[in-house]
Write an enzyme that holds these catalytic residues in place. Structure first.
Site, short mmCIF file in Angstrom:
data_model
loop_
_atom_site.label_atom_id
_atom_site.label_comp_id
_atom_site.label_asym_id
_atom_site.label_seq_id
_atom_site.Cartn_x
_atom_site.Cartn_y
_atom_site.Cartn_z
N THR A 134 0.76 -1.16 0.05
CA THR A 134 -0.10 -0.03 -0.11
C THR A 134 0.70 1.28 -0.04
O THR A 134 0.60 2.37 -0.63
CB THR A 134 -0.87 0.01 1.25
OG1 THR A 134 -1.80 -1.06 1.13
CG2 THR A 134 -1.79 1.14 1.20
N SER A 169 1.81 -7.28 -0.90
CA SER A 169 2.63 -8.51 -0.01
C SER A 169 1.78 -9.59 0.06
O SER A 169 2.71 -10.71 0.36
CB SER A 169 2.93 -7.82 1.45
OG SER A 169 1.85 -7.72 2.15
N THR A 189 1.83 -4.53 4.11
CA THR A 189 1.68 -4.76 5.62
C THR A 189 1.32 -6.37 6.04
O THR A 189 1.47 -6.75 7.14
CB THR A 189 0.91 -3.79 6.37
OG1 THR A 189 -0.44 -3.62 5.52
CG2 THR A 189 1.55 -2.41 6.41
N ASP A 190 0.51 -6.77 4.78
CA ASP A 190 -0.08 -8.16 5.23
C ASP A 190 0.86 -9.25 5.63
O ASP A 190 0.56 -9.98 6.49
CB ASP A 190 -0.75 -8.67 4.02
CG ASP A 190 -2.08 -7.61 3.56
OD1 ASP A 190 -2.52 -6.71 4.58
OD2 ASP A 190 -2.79 -7.81 2.83
N1 ASP Z 1 -2.96 -5.66 1.08
C1 ASP Z 1 -1.78 -4.74 1.36
C2 ASP Z 1 -0.32 -5.43 1.05
O1 ASP Z 1 0.24 -6.10 1.97
C3 ASP Z 1 -1.72 -3.97 2.75
C4 ASP Z 1 -0.61 -2.89 3.02
O2 ASP Z 1 0.50 -2.75 2.28
O3 ASP Z 1 -0.76 -2.36 4.12
O4 ASP Z 1 0.37 -5.22 0.20
#
Ligand code: ASP
Length: 322
Positions: A12, A55, A88-89
């Site tokens: 993200t 991710s 973040t995932d």
């Molecule tokens: N779905 C996203 C990812 O992990 C969430 C993020 O980056 O905050 O790529």
């Protein structure tokens, strides 16, 4: 002037929101490229876009490629610290893999964002700036890989994503953050304990993860065993107990030479061989199941994948988890 290497991998933090549909997705130009310009009088920055992946698309082979890339870049130029941006995932899995793999005393900091670059309250640029400040800080040396988000500094080993959408999502439930960042300062308030590094060359072992539940039987465990995995992680109940109906399937798994590592589905505490009833921790330990103290299921899986690249000896594996 400090010299910092930034490696972007996607997530993200590298995305934009479509203002008409509300959809968040990757964009051709990295929205944080201007950071080098913003900081040019304070920090010398080199940045690389290694991947452009959400991710959930990151696999262990990407993690190894990233770890090798850090080693290669650091061997070519003397950086004071490294910052990695990541979705973040699965951020905690990549950060923990790097913690196990990377051999350096220099700060290595992973960061991300919960809101994409053009959303109201976007946290990407702020988190990246905080991560650069931590990576530039002498006190951040010798602490393994760190995760910096939302004014807090966490260890890769203990941090986990706790909320699907809140910007304060990254927490270390058992131990708390090891430091904080403020507008002008970086404060550390915990000392590190033991830190091990494993210089593996490949990461190809198949390790599955199963979560226990009330009334569970051995069918899932047998299905995993029959799919010829190299290892199995079980997120057990409470202090490390399982329904008795799972025990025979676990014995069959161990008899096939497949190491089984036990963690708890509780988000705090460690697994122990306290209970002596059928399926209790005592029986599981006596059967030869390895108890992984304090790791979450996904991190125990990363660790077993790394450990299996080095040995398949059960005693040595157990030692690596102690
Ligand atoms: N779905 C996203 C990812 O992990 C969430 C993020 O980056 O905050 O790529």
């Amino acid at each position: 002037m400090k010299r910092i290497l930034i490696i972007h991998t996607g997530g993200t933090i590298s995305m934009k929101e479509d203002k008409e549909t509300g959809e968040v997705n990757t964009s051709s130009k990295h929205p944080l490229e201007e950071i080098s310009v913003l900081l040019k009088d304070h920090v010398e920055i080199d940045d690389d876009i290694l991947f452009h992946l959400p991710s959930p698309h990151i696999r262990p082979d990407h993690m190894l490629k990233l770890g090798r890339f850090v080693h290669e870049k650091m061997a070519k130029k003397s950086y004071d610290g490294v910052v990695i941006t990541h979705g973040t995932d699965t951020l905690e899995e990549t950060a923990y893999f790097l913690d196990l793999f990377i051999q350096t005393r220099k700060p290595v900091v992973v960061t991300g964002a919960m809101r994409s670059s053009n959303e109201v309250g976007s946290d990407g640029l702020y988190n990246l700036l905080s991560a650069i400040r931590v990576a530039s800080c002498d006190e951040a040396q010798d602490k393994g890989v760190l995760v910096v988000m939302n004014d807090e500094i966490h260890t890769a080993k203990n941090v986990t994503k706790t909320s699907t959408s809140n910007v304060a999502t990254f927490q270390s439930p058992q131990y708390g953050p090891i430091g904080i960042t403020t507008k002008n300062e970086v404060f550390f308030h915990h000392k590190m304990t033991r830190h091990d590094s494993y210089p593996i060359q490949s990461i190809g072992k198949r390790v599955s993860l199963i979560k226990a539940y009330a009334g569970m039987d051995g069918s899932l465990i047998d299905a995993v065993r029959e799919s010829h995995v190299d290892g199995l992680i079980v997120e057990a109940l409470g202090q490390g107990n399982l329904p008795p109906e799972t025990v025979d399937a676990l014995k069959r798994t161990l008899d096939d030479g497949i190491p089984v590592v036990l963690v708890s589905r509780c988000y705090q505490g460690i697994v122990q061989d306290t209970y002596g009833y059928p399926g209790g921790g005592r029986q599981l330990r006596e059967m030869g199941i390895i108890f992984a103290n304090g790791l979450t299921g996904p991190k125990a899986r990363i660790k077993l994948m790394v450990a299996l690249e080095m040995t398949t000896n059960m005693t040595e594996l157990e030692h690596m988890f102690s």
